[in-house]
Design a protein around this motif. Structure first.
Motif, PDB file in Angstrom:
ATOM      1  N   TYR A 139      17.416 131.150  33.216  1.00  0.00           N
ATOM      2  CA  TYR A 139      16.991 132.042  34.296  1.00  0.00           C
ATOM      3  C   TYR A 139      17.168 131.335  35.645  1.00  0.00           C
ATOM      4  CZ  TYR A 139      14.806 134.343  30.302  1.00  0.00           C
ATOM      5  OH  TYR A 139      14.574 134.949  29.096  1.00  0.00           O
ATOM      6  N   PRO A 140      18.399 131.039  36.033  1.00  0.00           N
ATOM      7  CA  PRO A 140      18.622 130.268  37.268  1.00  0.00           C
ATOM      8  C   PRO A 140      18.217 131.021  38.530  1.00  0.00           C
ATOM      9  CG  PRO A 140      20.717 131.097  36.396  1.00  0.00           C
ATOM     10  CD  PRO A 140      19.673 131.377  35.352  1.00  0.00           C
ATOM     11  N   ARG A 141      18.127 132.329  38.452  1.00  0.00           N
ATOM     12  CA  ARG A 141      17.785 133.112  39.648  1.00  0.00           C
ATOM     13  C   ARG A 141      16.288 133.200  39.896  1.00  0.00           C
ATOM     14  NH1 ARG A 141      20.404 138.838  38.937  1.00  0.00           N
ATOM     15  NH2 ARG A 141      19.195 138.657  37.012  1.00  0.00           N
ATOM     16  N   VAL A 142      15.472 132.794  38.932  1.00  0.00           N
ATOM     17  CA  VAL A 142      14.028 132.967  39.052  1.00  0.00           C
ATOM     18  C   VAL A 142      13.427 131.844  39.898  1.00  0.00           C
ATOM     19  CG1 VAL A 142      11.837 133.076  37.815  1.00  0.00           C
ATOM     20  CG2 VAL A 142      13.869 134.192  36.862  1.00  0.00           C
ATOM     21  N   SER A 143      12.749 132.233  40.965  1.00  0.00           N
ATOM     22  CA  SER A 143      12.034 131.282  41.812  1.00  0.00           C
ATOM     23  C   SER A 143      10.621 131.095  41.248  1.00  0.00           C
ATOM     24  CB  SER A 143      11.960 131.813  43.241  1.00  0.00           C
ATOM     25  OG  SER A 143      11.198 130.962  44.061  1.00  0.00           O
ATOM     26  N   VAL A 144      10.254 129.835  40.987  1.00  0.00           N
ATOM     27  CA  VAL A 144       8.998 129.537  40.302  1.00  0.00           C
ATOM     28  C   VAL A 144       8.056 128.764  41.213  1.00  0.00           C
ATOM     29  CG1 VAL A 144       7.926 128.403  38.315  1.00  0.00           C
ATOM     30  CG2 VAL A 144      10.186 129.476  38.078  1.00  0.00           C
ATOM     31  N   ASP A 145       6.814 129.227  41.273  1.00  0.00           N
ATOM     32  CA  ASP A 145       5.734 128.493  41.924  1.00  0.00           C
ATOM     33  C   ASP A 145       4.784 127.989  40.843  1.00  0.00           C
ATOM     34  OD1 ASP A 145       6.701 129.085  44.477  1.00  0.00           O
ATOM     35  OD2 ASP A 145       5.592 130.964  44.548  1.00  0.00           O
ATOM     36  N   VAL A 146       4.270 126.785  41.011  1.00  0.00           N
ATOM     37  CA  VAL A 146       3.328 126.184  40.066  1.00  0.00           C
ATOM     38  C   VAL A 146       1.976 126.054  40.753  1.00  0.00           C
ATOM     39  CG1 VAL A 146       2.733 124.052  38.880  1.00  0.00           C
ATOM     40  CG2 VAL A 146       5.044 124.973  38.685  1.00  0.00           C
ATOM     41  N   ARG A 147       0.936 126.481  40.055  1.00  0.00           N
ATOM     42  CA  ARG A 147      -0.403 126.458  40.649  1.00  0.00           C
ATOM     43  C   ARG A 147      -1.411 125.940  39.625  1.00  0.00           C
ATOM     44  NH1 ARG A 147      -3.337 131.902  43.060  1.00  0.00           N
ATOM     45  NH2 ARG A 147      -5.295 130.936  43.746  1.00  0.00           N
ATOM     46  N   VAL A 148      -2.184 124.944  40.013  1.00  0.00           N
ATOM     47  CA  VAL A 148      -3.223 124.376  39.155  1.00  0.00           C
ATOM     48  C   VAL A 148      -4.555 124.464  39.893  1.00  0.00           C
ATOM     49  CG1 VAL A 148      -4.070 122.292  38.006  1.00  0.00           C
ATOM     50  CG2 VAL A 148      -1.618 122.839  37.978  1.00  0.00           C
ATOM     51  N   GLU A 149      -5.544 125.050  39.236  1.00  0.00           N
ATOM     52  CA  GLU A 149      -6.859 125.228  39.848  1.00  0.00           C
ATOM     53  C   GLU A 149      -7.937 124.727  38.899  1.00  0.00           C
ATOM     54  OE1 GLU A 149      -7.389 126.316  42.840  1.00  0.00           O
ATOM     55  OE2 GLU A 149      -5.482 127.263  43.395  1.00  0.00           O
ATOM     56  N   ARG A 150      -9.004 124.136  39.449  1.00  0.00           N
ATOM     57  CA  ARG A 150     -10.106 123.679  38.616  1.00  0.00           C
ATOM     58  C   ARG A 150     -11.257 124.680  38.746  1.00  0.00           C
ATOM     59  NH1 ARG A 150     -10.786 120.140  35.149  1.00  0.00           N
ATOM     60  NH2 ARG A 150      -8.639 119.506  35.515  1.00  0.00           N
ATOM     61  N   VAL A 151     -11.038 125.849  38.202  1.00  0.00           N
ATOM     62  CA  VAL A 151     -12.039 126.913  38.138  1.00  0.00           C
ATOM     63  C   VAL A 151     -11.905 127.561  36.765  1.00  0.00           C
ATOM     64  CG1 VAL A 151     -12.025 127.346  40.622  1.00  0.00           C
ATOM     65  CG2 VAL A 151     -10.470 128.614  39.145  1.00  0.00           C
ATOM     66  N   ARG A 152     -12.753 128.517  36.491  1.00  0.00           N
ATOM     67  CA  ARG A 152     -12.653 129.221  35.217  1.00  0.00           C
ATOM     68  C   ARG A 152     -11.356 130.027  35.188  1.00  0.00           C
ATOM     69  NH1 ARG A 152     -17.245 128.598  32.488  1.00  0.00           N
ATOM     70  NH2 ARG A 152     -19.140 128.062  33.653  1.00  0.00           N
ATOM     71  N   PRO A 153     -10.596 129.956  34.096  1.00  0.00           N
ATOM     72  CA  PRO A 153      -9.302 130.649  34.036  1.00  0.00           C
ATOM     73  C   PRO A 153      -9.398 132.139  34.330  1.00  0.00           C
ATOM     74  CG  PRO A 153      -9.491 129.100  32.223  1.00  0.00           C
ATOM     75  CD  PRO A 153     -10.830 129.124  32.892  1.00  0.00           C
ATOM     76  N   ALA A 154     -10.384 132.819  33.757  1.00  0.00           N
ATOM     77  CA  ALA A 154     -10.484 134.266  33.963  1.00  0.00           C
ATOM     78  C   ALA A 154     -10.688 134.601  35.433  1.00  0.00           C
ATOM     79  CB  ALA A 154     -11.627 134.833  33.124  1.00  0.00           C
ATOM     80  N   THR A 155     -11.425 133.750  36.153  1.00  0.00           N
ATOM     81  CA  THR A 155     -11.695 133.996  37.571  1.00  0.00           C
ATOM     82  C   THR A 155     -10.412 133.929  38.387  1.00  0.00           C
ATOM     83  OG1 THR A 155     -13.926 133.080  37.358  1.00  0.00           O
ATOM     84  CG2 THR A 155     -12.993 133.212  39.582  1.00  0.00           C
ATOM     85  N   ILE A 156      -9.622 132.881  38.175  1.00  0.00           N
ATOM     86  CA  ILE A 156      -8.415 132.708  38.989  1.00  0.00           C
ATOM     87  C   ILE A 156      -7.329 133.697  38.586  1.00  0.00           C
ATOM     88  CG2 ILE A 156      -7.291 130.947  37.578  1.00  0.00           C
ATOM     89  CD1 ILE A 156      -7.601 131.063  41.444  1.00  0.00           C
TER      90      ILE A 156
END
Length: 290
Positions: free
Chosen positions: A223-240
């Motif tokens: 998928y060379p056309r897909v622009s990807v952002d990576v996000r890591v948060e230290r909160v409850r998964p359902a909340t974010i």
């Protein structure tokens, strides 16, 4: 077992009496158009006995599916569409047919012409047990003009490769930006007594970020056309996930689709996403690694 490569499998949409069925069917028709697949409408009529079920399906079911079928033929002329009305239990009928579908689309309340079911009970059962991905639409609660952005929740301790693959494929077809999101918070990570030292949260977050980037890189060639952002948060998964779904075009989560007793629960994060997301939610069956 569900085979995502089978090109003849339709997009299946469960329809019921009442509610905003046009919005749900339009979502399904757009998916069918996007993927070049036929669309099948299914209405399940439940009644007290076999004779009543047959009569209900014949007399009332056509009135549910025919206007929706006509709408699809008018607004999506490139999409082959058929409709089926059957007696039975909505969740069971939809799960049974999921093995022959590429995608199953439902409204949040449930589907199949049994409006008195508690909120989301059919959607919950189908998302838990379906053999194909399930797209749950929340009419009236999603943005009318969403960003061209797809969010996929990633549990790095138990990665759903199937959910990631679907998210990348959808982003590629839609020309959408893809956001890989990992969140984690456990009270057990906090010190509880004298001399206890808190974990190095920055190191944990950096490791999670590296893992997400590696997962994205594994799919970069496909998928060379897909622009990807990576996000890591230290909160409850359902909340974010609920926050990230606002104005998103789609939220993707894995179901950890297992067999036997381990499959009786959808998983707390995926279940919460179905109830709180502000975008359509795709729940993707995940092969058990055991």
């Amino acid at each position: 077992m569900y085979d995502a490569t089978a090109t003849d499998r339709p997009v299946l949409v469960g329809v019921e009496e009442g509610g905003d069925q046009q919005t749900i069917v339009r979502h399904a028709a757009r998916q069918a158009e996007l993927h070049g697949r036929p669309l099948r409408l299914l209405h399940v009529a439940e009644a007290a006995d076999a004779q009543a079920r047959h009569a209900t399906a014949t007399a009332l079911g056509a009135g549910v599916v025919e206007p929706l079928t006509a709408m699809v033929r008018l607004d999506f002329p490139q999409v082959p569409v058929t409709a089926e009305v059957v007696p039975g239990r909505p969740a069971a009928a939809l799960v049974e047919r999921s093995s022959q579908a590429a995608l199953l689309v439902l409204g949040h309340r449930g589907s199949g012409g049994f409006a008195r079911l508690p909120l989301g009970s059919v959607s919950w059962q189908v998302a838990t047990h379906a053999e194909c991905p399930v797209l749950v639409v929340r009419p009236g609660e999603t943005s009318a003009a969403p960003e061209n952005r797809i969010v996929v929740g990633v549990d790095i301790s138990e990665v759903s490769e199937e959910a990631l693959d679907l998210a990348f494929a959808e982003a590629d077809l839609r020309g959408a930006r893809l956001e890989l999101l990992h969140a984690n918070f456990h009270l057990g990570e906090m010190p509880t007594g004298p001399g206890m030292v808190a974990p190095d949260f920055k190191a944990l977050d950096d490791a999670a970020r590296r893992r997400l980037k590696a997962l994205a890189a594994e799919r970069g060639a496909r998928y060379p056309r897909v622009s990807v952002d990576v996000r890591v948060e230290r909160v409850r998964p359902a909340t974010i996930l609920a926050e990230a779904s606002r104005r998103a075009a789609l939220l993707v989560v894995g179901s950890h689709g297992r067999t036997g007793l381990r499959r009786l629960m959808l998983g707390s994060v995926s279940a919460a996403a179905l109830h709180t997301a502000a975008s359509p939610v795709a729940v993707v069956p995940t092969t058990d690694s055991d």
